[in-house]
Design a protein around this motif. Structure first.
Motif, short mmCIF file in Angstrom:
data_model
loop_
_atom_site.label_atom_id
_atom_site.label_comp_id
_atom_site.label_asym_id
_atom_site.label_seq_id
_atom_site.Cartn_x
_atom_site.Cartn_y
_atom_site.Cartn_z
N PRO A 1 0.82 -1.21 0.00
CA PRO A 1 0.00 0.00 0.00
C PRO A 1 0.86 1.26 0.00
N GLY A 2 0.54 2.17 -0.91
CA GLY A 2 1.27 3.44 -0.99
C GLY A 2 2.62 3.35 -1.65
N GLU A 3 2.94 2.20 -2.27
CA GLU A 3 4.24 2.02 -2.91
C GLU A 3 4.10 1.85 -4.42
N ALA A 4 5.19 2.17 -5.13
CA ALA A 4 5.29 1.92 -6.56
C ALA A 4 6.46 0.99 -6.81
N LEU A 5 6.28 0.06 -7.74
CA LEU A 5 7.39 -0.79 -8.16
C LEU A 5 8.11 -0.09 -9.30
N VAL A 6 9.43 0.06 -9.14
CA VAL A 6 10.23 0.83 -10.09
C VAL A 6 11.36 -0.03 -10.61
N ARG A 7 11.53 -0.07 -11.93
CA ARG A 7 12.70 -0.73 -12.52
C ARG A 7 13.80 0.32 -12.66
N LEU A 8 14.95 0.05 -12.08
CA LEU A 8 16.03 1.03 -12.02
C LEU A 8 16.52 1.42 -13.40
N GLY A 9 16.69 2.74 -13.60
CA GLY A 9 17.30 3.26 -14.82
C GLY A 9 18.71 3.74 -14.58
N ALA A 10 18.98 4.30 -13.40
CA ALA A 10 20.31 4.79 -13.03
C ALA A 10 20.33 5.04 -11.54
N THR B 1 6.63 0.31 -12.94
CA THR B 1 6.12 -0.89 -13.62
C THR B 1 4.84 -1.42 -12.97
N ALA B 2 4.55 -1.01 -11.75
CA ALA B 2 3.32 -1.46 -11.08
C ALA B 2 3.05 -0.53 -9.90
N LEU B 3 1.79 -0.48 -9.48
CA LEU B 3 1.39 0.39 -8.37
C LEU B 3 0.70 -0.45 -7.29
N GLY B 4 1.05 -0.16 -6.05
CA GLY B 4 0.36 -0.78 -4.93
C GLY B 4 -0.95 -0.09 -4.66
N PRO B 5 -1.77 -0.65 -3.77
CA PRO B 5 -3.06 -0.03 -3.43
C PRO B 5 -2.88 1.38 -2.86
N VAL C 1 -2.21 4.28 -4.35
CA VAL C 1 -1.27 5.22 -4.96
C VAL C 1 -2.02 6.09 -5.96
N HIS C 2 -1.86 7.39 -5.82
CA HIS C 2 -2.50 8.35 -6.73
C HIS C 2 -1.44 9.28 -7.31
N GLY C 3 -1.67 9.77 -8.51
CA GLY C 3 -0.76 10.73 -9.13
C GLY C 3 0.39 10.10 -9.88
N LEU C 4 0.47 8.77 -9.92
CA LEU C 4 1.48 8.08 -10.70
C LEU C 4 0.81 7.07 -11.61
N ALA C 5 1.50 6.72 -12.70
CA ALA C 5 0.97 5.73 -13.63
C ALA C 5 2.10 4.84 -14.10
N VAL C 6 1.76 3.62 -14.48
CA VAL C 6 2.75 2.71 -15.05
C VAL C 6 3.39 3.38 -16.26
N GLY C 7 4.71 3.34 -16.32
CA GLY C 7 5.45 3.97 -17.40
C GLY C 7 6.05 5.31 -17.04
N ASP C 8 5.60 5.93 -15.94
CA ASP C 8 6.16 7.22 -15.54
C ASP C 8 7.65 7.10 -15.23
N ARG C 9 8.39 8.14 -15.63
CA ARG C 9 9.80 8.26 -15.19
C ARG C 9 9.80 8.98 -13.86
N VAL C 10 10.44 8.39 -12.86
CA VAL C 10 10.44 8.96 -11.52
C VAL C 10 11.86 8.93 -10.96
#
Length: 320
Positions: free
Chosen positions: A27-36, A69-73, A75-84
């Motif tokens: 909850p409240g987390e985003a799954l992120v694939r590392l870019g750098a 790459t994925a959003l937990g329960p 989470v608002h204001g982010l979408a899959v594919g966003d650069r963060v």
């Protein structure tokens, strides 16, 4: 997924390329694939002796950017594919991370992945030092320690953008060109104490308005003696040693502060606003991140060894 993990504290040799289960965003987390991922002295302290509460075993790293790459329960204001990007999330030397969404900021179009992954830790530190710690104004003189290092190069540029003058300190003659390229008005080669007389000479005997001191215990007293009366000594070098001090030792009624970047971005609103200021400076060319070392994530131990050698300048980056 793989990550750089330590089982005990020590030198770069304790860092292991380790296979771990893929994280699942809660909850409240985003799954992120590392870019750098950025390499910082904070990481070295965490690895060597657990500085900052980093108990082993642990995955190292604190700064980076990636793609959601994925959003937990919840989470608002982010979408899959966003650069963060994030400036502090323990465990950033990993191919996948579950990061609290409130710790993430969106990366503007026009800011490359590499720069986004390496600018926030040191960029927000420089922003804190040059705005809230001592708000540099036109004509102010700032002494910047390690002026060819990651924070030093960004801080020099920020001081110049605010109309100030910079006396940069570097540890080796070969680092002077980098400091000058960042805008330093004067560059002094000093690896420890004894630079205060040169600073006073360059300021007509008055002393500097502020010294941004990440040099550690060896430079502590000289930094204070280089200041004008009521000048500000901003000491942010705990990973290089912590000096002892009695209040009556302070010369010239100077002000001593220990700025902590987390206090600069203590709220979500402050994090978004201050990160936006750093990104805006990048986009309009007033701030340049000088990336001087690129390593595969699996080679993080070599990056740590190079950083500790004190022979590097600019920013070191890890790329998956």
């Amino acid at each position: 997924m793989h990550a750089i993990r330590i089982e005990e504290h020590g030198g770069p040799e304790v860092m292991r390329w380790t296979e771990l289960p893929d994280p699942v965003p809660g909850p409240g987390e985003a799954l992120v694939r590392l870019g750098a991922a950025g390499v910082n002295y904070l990481d070295v302290g965490a690895r060597a002796q657990g500085t900052g509460g980093w108990a082993a075993p642990a995955v190292l790293g604190a700064e980076g950017m990636g793609h959601v790459t994925a959003l937990g329960p919840g989470v608002h204001g982010l979408a899959v594919g966003d650069r963060v990007a994030w400036f502090y999330h323990p465990g950033s030397y990993a191919e996948l991370l579950a990061v609290p969404a409130d710790s993430l900021v969106k990366v503007p179009d026009g800011v490359p992945d590499e720069l986004a992954g390496g600018v926030l830790m040191q960029g927000l530190t420089a922003n804190h030092l040059g705005t809230e710690t001592y708000p540099v104004g036109p004509g102010d003189t700032a002494v910047v320690h390690a002026a060819a290092g990651g924070v030093g190069l960004l801080l020099t540029q920020l001081v110049k953008a605010r109309g100030g003058n910079v006396i940069g300190l570097v540890s080796r003659p070969e680092k002077t060109d980098a400091a000058r390229a960042a805008g330093a008005d004067h560059v002094l080669v000093h690896s420890g104490a004894g630079f205060e007389e040169a600073v006073r000479e360059l300021t007509g005997g008055r002393g500097a308005d502020v010294v941004y001191d990440g040099g550690g215990a060896d430079t502590f007293t000289s930094s204070q003696l280089a200041l004008r009366p009521h000048g500000v000594h901003a000491y942010y070098g705990p990973f290089m040693g912590v000096p002892t001090l009695r209040p009556t030792d302070l010369p010239n009624s100077i002000l001593l502060t220990y700025p902590v970047v987390h206090h600069h971005v203590a709220t979500r609103e402050a994090l978004v606003r201050r990160s936006g200021e750093v990104f805006d400076l990048l986009l309009d060319g007033r701030l340049t991140l000088r990336v001087t070392g690129r390593y595969r994530l699996a080679e993080a131990a070599r990056a740590h060894a190079d950083l500790e050698s004190r022979r590097t300048t600019g920013k070191l980056m890890l790329l998956p």
